[in-house]
Scaffold this active site. Sequence first.
Site, mmCIF file in Angstrom:
data_model
loop_
_atom_site.group_PDB
_atom_site.id
_atom_site.type_symbol
_atom_site.label_atom_id
_atom_site.label_comp_id
_atom_site.label_asym_id
_atom_site.label_seq_id
_atom_site.Cartn_x
_atom_site.Cartn_y
_atom_site.Cartn_z
ATOM 1 N N ARG A 1 0.815 -1.235 0.000
ATOM 2 C CA ARG A 1 0.000 0.000 0.000
ATOM 3 C C ARG A 1 0.836 1.267 0.000
ATOM 4 N NH1 ARG A 1 -2.691 -2.882 3.881
ATOM 5 N NH2 ARG A 1 -4.519 -3.991 3.097
ATOM 6 N N LYS B 1 0.525 11.393 -10.742
ATOM 7 C CA LYS B 1 -0.199 10.369 -11.510
ATOM 8 C C LYS B 1 0.765 9.229 -11.815
ATOM 9 C CE LYS B 1 -3.920 12.617 -14.049
ATOM 10 N NZ LYS B 1 -4.409 12.895 -15.418
ATOM 11 N N GLU C 1 5.673 19.974 -24.338
ATOM 12 C CA GLU C 1 5.028 20.175 -23.021
ATOM 13 C C GLU C 1 5.498 21.499 -22.412
ATOM 14 O OE1 GLU C 1 2.653 18.139 -22.226
ATOM 15 O OE2 GLU C 1 3.130 16.257 -23.264
ATOM 16 N N LYS D 1 2.698 23.515 -13.229
ATOM 17 C CA LYS D 1 2.003 22.243 -13.037
ATOM 18 C C LYS D 1 1.589 22.068 -11.572
ATOM 19 C CE LYS D 1 1.577 17.405 -13.911
ATOM 20 N NZ LYS D 1 1.986 16.212 -14.645
ATOM 21 N N GLU E 1 -8.075 15.012 -9.776
ATOM 22 C CA GLU E 1 -8.877 15.257 -10.977
ATOM 23 C C GLU E 1 -10.370 15.150 -10.673
ATOM 24 O OE1 GLU E 1 -7.854 12.734 -14.444
ATOM 25 O OE2 GLU E 1 -6.759 14.503 -15.091
ATOM 26 N N ARG F 1 -7.869 20.402 -13.012
ATOM 27 C CA ARG F 1 -6.651 19.772 -13.540
ATOM 28 C C ARG F 1 -6.736 19.581 -15.062
ATOM 29 N NH1 ARG F 1 -2.914 15.269 -10.449
ATOM 30 N NH2 ARG F 1 -1.500 14.888 -12.168
ATOM 31 N N ASN G 1 -4.719 19.469 -20.160
ATOM 32 C CA ASN G 1 -5.054 18.779 -21.395
ATOM 33 C C ASN G 1 -4.941 19.676 -22.628
ATOM 34 O OD1 ASN G 1 -5.657 16.101 -21.871
ATOM 35 N ND2 ASN G 1 -7.784 16.562 -22.385
ATOM 36 N N HIS H 1 -4.012 18.348 -26.025
ATOM 37 C CA HIS H 1 -3.976 16.886 -25.940
ATOM 38 C C HIS H 1 -5.185 16.197 -26.564
ATOM 39 C CE1 HIS H 1 -0.462 17.530 -23.510
ATOM 40 N NE2 HIS H 1 -0.301 16.236 -23.313
ATOM 41 N N HIS I 1 -3.827 13.455 -28.774
ATOM 42 C CA HIS I 1 -4.095 12.024 -28.554
ATOM 43 C C HIS I 1 -4.765 11.396 -29.779
ATOM 44 C CE1 HIS I 1 -4.053 12.568 -23.895
ATOM 45 N NE2 HIS I 1 -2.877 12.160 -24.338
ATOM 46 N N HIS J 1 4.753 11.511 -28.807
ATOM 47 C CA HIS J 1 3.681 12.182 -28.057
ATOM 48 C C HIS J 1 3.824 13.701 -28.169
ATOM 49 C CE1 HIS J 1 0.794 13.093 -24.929
ATOM 50 N NE2 HIS J 1 1.730 13.769 -24.264
HETATM 51 N N1 LIG Z 1 2.373 10.811 -14.867
HETATM 52 C C1 LIG Z 1 2.177 11.876 -15.607
HETATM 53 O O1 LIG Z 1 1.663 12.896 -15.158
HETATM 54 C C2 LIG Z 1 2.630 11.845 -17.027
HETATM 55 C C3 LIG Z 1 2.625 13.023 -17.788
HETATM 56 C C4 LIG Z 1 3.100 12.972 -19.087
HETATM 57 C C5 LIG Z 1 3.555 11.776 -19.619
HETATM 58 N N2 LIG Z 1 3.542 10.649 -18.852
HETATM 59 C C6 LIG Z 1 4.029 9.369 -19.403
HETATM 60 O O2 LIG Z 1 5.410 9.511 -19.720
HETATM 61 C C7 LIG Z 1 5.746 8.560 -20.714
HETATM 62 C C8 LIG Z 1 6.642 9.232 -21.735
HETATM 63 O O3 LIG Z 1 7.793 9.690 -21.079
HETATM 64 P P1 LIG Z 1 9.145 10.017 -21.862
HETATM 65 O O4 LIG Z 1 8.845 10.844 -23.032
HETATM 66 O O5 LIG Z 1 10.096 10.503 -20.860
HETATM 67 O O6 LIG Z 1 9.551 8.599 -22.474
HETATM 68 P P2 LIG Z 1 10.552 7.437 -22.014
HETATM 69 O O7 LIG Z 1 10.535 7.230 -20.570
HETATM 70 O O8 LIG Z 1 10.238 6.275 -22.873
HETATM 71 O O9 LIG Z 1 11.968 8.025 -22.446
HETATM 72 C C9 LIG Z 1 12.234 8.284 -23.802
HETATM 73 C C10 LIG Z 1 13.497 7.576 -24.271
HETATM 74 O O10 LIG Z 1 14.640 8.264 -23.791
HETATM 75 C C11 LIG Z 1 15.506 7.380 -23.111
HETATM 76 N N3 LIG Z 1 16.168 8.189 -22.107
HETATM 77 C C12 LIG Z 1 15.635 8.667 -20.960
HETATM 78 N N4 LIG Z 1 16.476 9.516 -20.368
HETATM 79 C C13 LIG Z 1 17.573 9.564 -21.143
HETATM 80 C C14 LIG Z 1 18.788 10.309 -21.072
HETATM 81 N N5 LIG Z 1 18.990 11.198 -20.112
HETATM 82 N N6 LIG Z 1 19.717 10.108 -22.035
HETATM 83 C C15 LIG Z 1 19.469 9.258 -23.050
HETATM 84 N N7 LIG Z 1 18.338 8.554 -23.192
HETATM 85 C C16 LIG Z 1 17.396 8.721 -22.245
HETATM 86 C C17 LIG Z 1 14.644 6.278 -22.631
HETATM 87 O O11 LIG Z 1 15.365 5.100 -22.430
HETATM 88 C C18 LIG Z 1 13.637 6.152 -23.779
HETATM 89 O O12 LIG Z 1 14.189 5.371 -24.803
HETATM 90 C C19 LIG Z 1 4.452 8.037 -21.280
HETATM 91 O O13 LIG Z 1 4.254 6.730 -20.829
HETATM 92 C C20 LIG Z 1 3.396 8.964 -20.688
HETATM 93 O O14 LIG Z 1 2.168 8.317 -20.477
HETATM 94 C C21 LIG Z 1 3.091 10.670 -17.586
HETATM 95 ZN ZN LIG Z 2 1.467 15.191 -22.756
#
Ligand SMILES: NC(=O)c1ccc[n+]([C@@H]2O[C@H](COP(=O)([O-])OP(=O)(O)OC[C@H]3O[C@@H](n4cnc5c(N)ncnc54)[C@H](O)[C@@H]3O)[C@@H](O)[C@H]2O)c1
Ligand SMILES: [Zn+2]
Length: 362
Positions: A121, A143, A185, A226, A236, A241, A245, A248, A252, A265
């Site tokens: 938990r 999130k 973003e 944020k 939310e 919140r 979006n 988005h 999306h 993305h």
């Molecule tokens: N929780 C939230 O509020 C929230 C908000 C936006 C997005 N997200 C989520 O985030 C994810 C996307 O995140 P992302 O764009 O960071 O993708 P990711 O985590 O897949 O990273 C992108 C790529 O970069 C590589 N990488 C990461 N750091 C690196 C570095 N410093 N040097 C070299 N390579 C590096 C990773 O291995 C990967 O191949 C999605 O799953 C999305 O749903 C969550």
């Molecule tokens: Zn986004």
Amino acid sequence: MRRILATMPSRAYDVLVGRGCLAGLGSALTRRCPGGKTVVCCDENVAPLYLEQARASLNAGGYEVSHIVIPAGESQKNLARAEELYGVLYDRGIRRGDTMVALGGGVIGDLAGFVAATFQRGVRLVQVPTTLLAQVDAAVGGKVAVDFRAGKNYVGTFYQPWLVYADLATLETLPARELHSGAAEVAKYALLGGGELLDRVGRLAGGPLSAARVSQELVAGCVAQKVAVVAADEREETGARAVLNLGHTVGHAIEGATSFSRYTHGEAVGLGLRASLWLSRRLCGLSAREEARAQALLDGLGLPQRLEAVPGEAVCDLTRLDKKSGRHGVGYVLLDALGSPRLDVRVRPELEREVIEWLVKR
Ligand SMILES: NC(=O)c1ccc[n+]([C@@H]2O[C@H](COP(=O)([O-])OP(=O)(O)OC[C@H]3O[C@@H](n4cnc5c(N)ncnc54)[C@H](O)[C@@H]3O)[C@@H](O)[C@H]2O)c1
Ligand SMILES: [Zn+2]
């Protein structure tokens, strides 16, 4: 180093943003959560770059450190991988006072965060974001989720970290396309926040995007934006919140219409932001001058100019499947002015078609 205090209803924590500060992770953590074990979770790309430095720093902070490395990519954000992580925590005797350290992009943050939120938990969680997207967005706000079947982020919860520790130097190794993706973003927060943040992002857009030009003030500005939104609507529930979006709904839909392969993305969100600006001018009185300024900002950040290789119809159909759509059509987040968002603006299907056509033809 910049410090933003994130005061959420469920927990208050620091977001620390620095450059070349990874070696200070252990001491930053001991000041907040002393003692116990830490498990660092990262992917195969990040491990050879930053795992050793993170480990050494946590060790020096007096923690017993172990790690788990998983393959990279969104496809890893699933329940099977989460179960494997539960197994690791179980075998290593992790308890609630111990800490999961999510070292990586948003995929690791969401997956390791979800596991931390649910194992016994909830064990402590520290986010160490290494992509621009994660530093300005994913690591903050609580999130956490995994994907389930076709549903992105379908199984998850809200779980704030104990600390977010962002080292901008890690962006130096990020592939250029990922950096641009994160910039979308950044643009979103600038358009939502306006003022000084918008000026700052405007200056960033005035030259070629590089990790070195991403400043601590800029990332801290996005984080503050944020934090303010999330603090007002942590789970939310009130709808506030939903401003996050911006861009988005169409973004999306573009990702869906291209089977998540043509655009990242961020690129899809960049196009979604362009559509939001176009709609804002028609529906919310955003001035032509402000629209032009914002479109130029997206150009300067190297985001796609137009929607390519996607049937516009498919995008329109998909906006209706948006998780945020209601019975009376799709509620868009638009802008009355830069820095002044308006929630839940209904967009007629004809106008939606028109904006997608504009995105294809511009
Ligand atoms: N929780 C939230 O509020 C929230 C908000 C936006 C997005 N997200 C989520 O985030 C994810 C996307 O995140 P992302 O764009 O960071 O993708 P990711 O985590 O897949 O990273 C992108 C790529 O970069 C590589 N990488 C990461 N750091 C690196 C570095 N410093 N040097 C070299 N390579 C590096 C990773 O291995 C990967 O191949 C999605 O799953 C999305 O749903 C969550
Ligand atoms: Zn986004």
